[in-house]
Design a protein around this motif. Structure first.
Motif, PDB file in Angstrom:
ATOM      1  N   ASP A 419       0.846  -1.394  -0.061  1.00 41.49           N
ATOM      2  CA  ASP A 419      -0.055   0.074  -0.146  1.00 41.49           C
ATOM      3  C   ASP A 419       0.895   1.355  -0.068  1.00 41.49           C
ATOM      4  OD1 ASP A 419      -1.711   2.075   0.284  1.00 41.49           O
ATOM      5  OD2 ASP A 419      -2.249   1.351   2.519  1.00 41.49           O
ATOM      6  N   SER A 420       0.769   1.799  -0.947  1.00 41.26           N
ATOM      7  CA  SER A 420       1.785   3.122  -1.081  1.00 41.26           C
ATOM      8  C   SER A 420       1.421   4.333  -0.373  1.00 41.26           C
ATOM      9  CB  SER A 420       1.736   3.649  -2.715  1.00 41.26           C
ATOM     10  OG  SER A 420       0.444   4.270  -3.061  1.00 41.26           O
ATOM     11  N   ALA A 421       0.239   4.343   0.263  1.00 37.40           N
ATOM     12  CA  ALA A 421       0.056   5.368   1.314  1.00 37.40           C
ATOM     13  C   ALA A 421       0.699   4.999   2.577  1.00 37.40           C
ATOM     14  CB  ALA A 421      -1.626   5.325   1.395  1.00 37.40           C
ATOM     15  N   THR A 422       0.738   3.754   2.927  1.00 35.02           N
ATOM     16  CA  THR A 422       1.530   3.660   3.974  1.00 35.02           C
ATOM     17  C   THR A 422       3.143   3.227   3.857  1.00 35.02           C
ATOM     18  OG1 THR A 422      -0.254   2.188   4.687  1.00 35.02           O
ATOM     19  CG2 THR A 422       1.717   1.605   5.989  1.00 35.02           C
ATOM     20  N   TYR A 423       3.305   2.802   2.844  1.00 31.70           N
ATOM     21  CA  TYR A 423       4.814   2.367   2.375  1.00 31.70           C
ATOM     22  C   TYR A 423       5.024   3.131   1.032  1.00 31.70           C
ATOM     23  CZ  TYR A 423       3.856  -1.243   5.756  1.00 31.70           C
ATOM     24  OH  TYR A 423       3.460  -1.846   6.775  1.00 31.70           O
ATOM     25  N   PRO A 424       5.443   4.373   0.944  1.00 35.68           N
ATOM     26  CA  PRO A 424       5.849   4.925  -0.328  1.00 35.68           C
ATOM     27  C   PRO A 424       6.750   4.169  -1.361  1.00 35.68           C
ATOM     28  CG  PRO A 424       5.801   6.687   1.515  1.00 35.68           C
ATOM     29  CD  PRO A 424       5.607   5.289   2.016  1.00 35.68           C
ATOM     30  N   LYS A 425       6.510   4.333  -2.558  1.00 38.30           N
ATOM     31  CA  LYS A 425       7.439   3.406  -3.514  1.00 38.30           C
ATOM     32  C   LYS A 425       7.872   2.123  -2.817  1.00 38.30           C
ATOM     33  CE  LYS A 425      10.040   7.535  -4.986  1.00 38.30           C
ATOM     34  NZ  LYS A 425      11.407   8.254  -5.279  1.00 38.30           N
ATOM     35  N   PRO A 426       6.599   1.270  -2.838  1.00 32.76           N
ATOM     36  CA  PRO A 426       6.808  -0.102  -1.854  1.00 32.76           C
ATOM     37  C   PRO A 426       7.732  -1.094  -2.796  1.00 32.76           C
ATOM     38  CG  PRO A 426       4.786   0.195  -3.178  1.00 32.76           C
ATOM     39  CD  PRO A 426       5.329   1.520  -3.256  1.00 32.76           C
ATOM     40  N   ASP A 427       7.986  -0.841  -3.941  1.00 32.94           N
ATOM     41  CA  ASP A 427       8.546  -1.843  -5.006  1.00 32.94           C
ATOM     42  C   ASP A 427      10.177  -1.784  -4.287  1.00 32.94           C
ATOM     43  OD1 ASP A 427       6.799  -2.990  -6.452  1.00 32.94           O
ATOM     44  OD2 ASP A 427       6.929  -1.465  -7.964  1.00 32.94           O
ATOM     45  N   GLU A 428      10.703  -0.986  -3.698  1.00 32.40           N
ATOM     46  CA  GLU A 428      12.005  -0.331  -3.260  1.00 32.40           C
ATOM     47  C   GLU A 428      12.062  -0.914  -1.967  1.00 32.40           C
ATOM     48  OE1 GLU A 428      13.086   3.787  -3.447  1.00 32.40           O
ATOM     49  OE2 GLU A 428      12.695   3.848  -5.561  1.00 32.40           O
ATOM     50  N   PHE A 429      13.192  -1.664  -1.601  1.00 31.62           N
ATOM     51  CA  PHE A 429      13.866  -2.140  -0.350  1.00 31.62           C
ATOM     52  C   PHE A 429      14.507  -0.751   0.226  1.00 31.62           C
ATOM     53  CE2 PHE A 429      16.610  -4.126   2.545  1.00 31.62           C
ATOM     54  CZ  PHE A 429      16.025  -5.379   2.913  1.00 31.62           C
ATOM     55  N   ASN A 430      13.717  -0.614   1.196  1.00 29.66           N
ATOM     56  CA  ASN A 430      14.186   0.810   2.083  1.00 29.66           C
ATOM     57  C   ASN A 430      13.945   0.537   3.376  1.00 29.66           C
ATOM     58  OD1 ASN A 430      14.770   3.360   2.692  1.00 29.66           O
ATOM     59  ND2 ASN A 430      12.870   4.153   1.929  1.00 29.66           N
TER      60      ASN A 430
END
Length: 540
Positions: A419-430
């Protein structure tokens, strides 16, 4: 670490089965079931509340033909954009609700656990394949609760600390072996995670990659994978179809069922019988099984709850064959893909350890960046993207919708974690997403962002019993490997990094595709500390 069957129950891939008389029979039965089911629901829904919204299906078939054959969680996440926190589906008269948000999952599966803690039946796996012992897929009831009580006393947070020495020793042995056999990282990872759970569960010491019990667990999981997603076969929809000759499902189906039965025997009956024999001869090392047998032995020598004891210990055993193994593999893939994250974690380790020693669990609170890496590893590639389905045991209403009894509920764990609202740029390992920095540059874990650990390990009364041991294994393995090695990608002919494939093999548990890597020692001093630890372990 309890095994998760990621299930898209009742989801058909029509390419898997030829249109035949069986499908015709199935369609007729489905039609009758659907009609009767619809009439009964009308009677039980006096307020005439709507069923959760979802894609429009076909008469009788419902949404069966709209289900993607692979990576269903991605499609479910796309549907969630249109239908909100819940997506309602019907497949051949069966009700399926996809829970698309953490709040919906908590409201139903946790806060209303009395209604939503059971499991759907998996006839092919349980009745025909012999896997009826698993606490993970058992319906809510006394059998489930007995195993749960047995396991909880050995895997609650306090009890888990007793295993820290075992977990640490095996993490260091893995690191030591990677010095000479780094190309076998996946096999060695499986061996040492398996060695941890075998020692804890049965008092059995694994010393070789080709250990028979480790291979049995691996083959059992492979056998379970060959029959397809639990709940997806027509026999799971209509168990009466299991009385038809197996050959109608393909030439390999009968062999796959036999392999499934053998796997069940190998991971449940065999290790229990062998360990019980050692216990009775007085030759067994202390273990969870030895203590359970002692606790359940009557004065006349009879052992109570033998089925539950063998099942509970087998679930610990199976866990070492898959879920934690896959997550450690994912960590390595992440380090190969994001070397800057690796360097930042090593900086914290070096500042704390000064090359004088290897990390221990006492260092855990002082290394928040490593804890953030664990959380991000769990989030980035969820090991069970759809978890294990729940089923409701009575009618209910939620947010103005009617939820009929016997509806199956799937949490789209992948969708929540992406969910990009919770985890911006979710495809990235950050890992930085889980951290905050104070005025003097000190890092600490954030409390205002959803912890993936609260998503990945299940909900409510079905929360994974082995959660704390799994997290401990992940943390100490990650800390040990990063202390001693640079985890590097192999090089091509031009000297460029060969990055791993980020597409995963999805099945009962998601695994990264085969990858290659190099474990480059960071310093002679660190290697010396690793050798000292290995010698101490061998002489213990």
């Amino acid at each position: 670490m309890i095994m998760n069957f990621s299930s898209t129950e009742f989801i058909f891939n029509t390419k898997d089965y030829s249109v035949s008389m069986t499908w015709l029979v199935g369609l007729i039965v489905a039609t009758l079931v659907y009609q009767r089911h619809s009439k009964s629901q009308q009677k039980l829904n006096p307020k005439n509340l709507p069923y959760p919204k979802g894609p429009t299906g076909l008469p009788y078939l419902g949404n069966a033909l709209q289900m993607p054959p692979t990576d269903q969680w991605i499609t479910f996440a796309e549907w969630a954009e249109e239908f909100g926190s819940m997506t309602g589906l019907r497949v051949l008269g069966k009700n399926i609700v996809i829970l698309n948000t953490f709040d919906a999952a908590m409201d139903l599966l946790h806060k209303r656990g009395a209604i939503y803690s059971s499991r759907p039946a998996f006839p092919l796996l349980q009745q025909f394949g012999g896997w009826d012992f698993l606490v993970s897929t058992a319906p809510y009831g006394e059998y489930f609760l007995t195993q749960r009580r047995m396991l909880h006393q050995y895997f609650n947070p306090s009890a888990t600390r007793k295993y820290y020495d075992i977990v640490t020793s095996h993490a260091r042995s893995l690191a030591y072996d990677l010095l000479e056999r780094g190309e076998r990282v996946k096999s060695l990872n499986r061996m040492y995670v398996g060695a941890t759970v075998m020692l804890i569960a049965y008092g059995y010491e694994v010393t070789d990659e080709n250990d028979v019990w480790i291979n049995n667990a691996k083959e059992a999981m492979l056998g379970a994978t060959k029959i397809g997603t639990p709940g997806a076969h027509p026999i799971d929809i209509f168990p009466i179809l299991g009385k038809l000759p197996y050959r109608i499902w393909g030439k390999d189906f009968g062999r796959n069922i036999e392999a499934l039965k053998k796997g069940a025997h190998d991971v449940c009956v065999k290790p229990y019988a062998a360990t019980k024999e050692r216990i009775l001869r007085g030759e067994a090392m202390p273990s969870i099984m030895s203590r359970l047998i002692e606790e359940n032995t009557a004065p006349d020598g009879t052992i109570g709850h033998e089925k539950e004891i063998s099942a509970a210990t087998s679930v610990i055993y199976i866990a070492g064959a898959d879920t934690t193994v896959s997550t450690i593999d994912t960590f390595i893939v992440a380090m190969l893909t994001y070397p800057e994250i690796q360097k930042r974690a090593q900086k914290d380790l070096d500042n704390l350890l000064h090359g004088e020693r290897l990390p221990t669990f006492e260092d855990r609170d002082q290394l928040p960046f490593l804890s953030a890496i664990v959380k991000e590893t769990l989030r980035w590639k969820p090991v069970a993207p759809l978890g294990i389905p729940h089923t409701s045991i009575e009618d209910d209403t939620y947010n103005g919708f009617f939820l009929p009894k016997d509806t199956m509920f799937l949490v789209n764990a992948w969708g929540v974690c992406y969910d990009s609202a919770t985890y911006p740029k979710p495809d990235e390992f950050n890992p930085w997403r889980f951290l905050k920095e104070d005025d003097v540059g000190e890092l600490s874990l954030r409390s205002d962002i959803r912890d993936p650990e609260d998503v990945i390990f299940g909900f409510g009364r079905r929360l994974c019993v082995g959660r704390d041991l799994a997290l401990a294994t992940l943390w100490i393995t990650i800390a040990t490997l990063l202390s001693v090695y640079d985890i590097c990608a192999p090089l091509d002919d031009q000297g460029r990094d060969i990055k791993p494939d980020l597409e995963y093999v999805t099945g009962t548990v998601s695994h990264p595709k085969p990858f290659r890597c190099r474990f480059v020692p960071r310093s002679p001093r660190k290697l010396s500390k690793l050798r000292e630890a290995k010698v101490a372990h061998d002489h213990a």
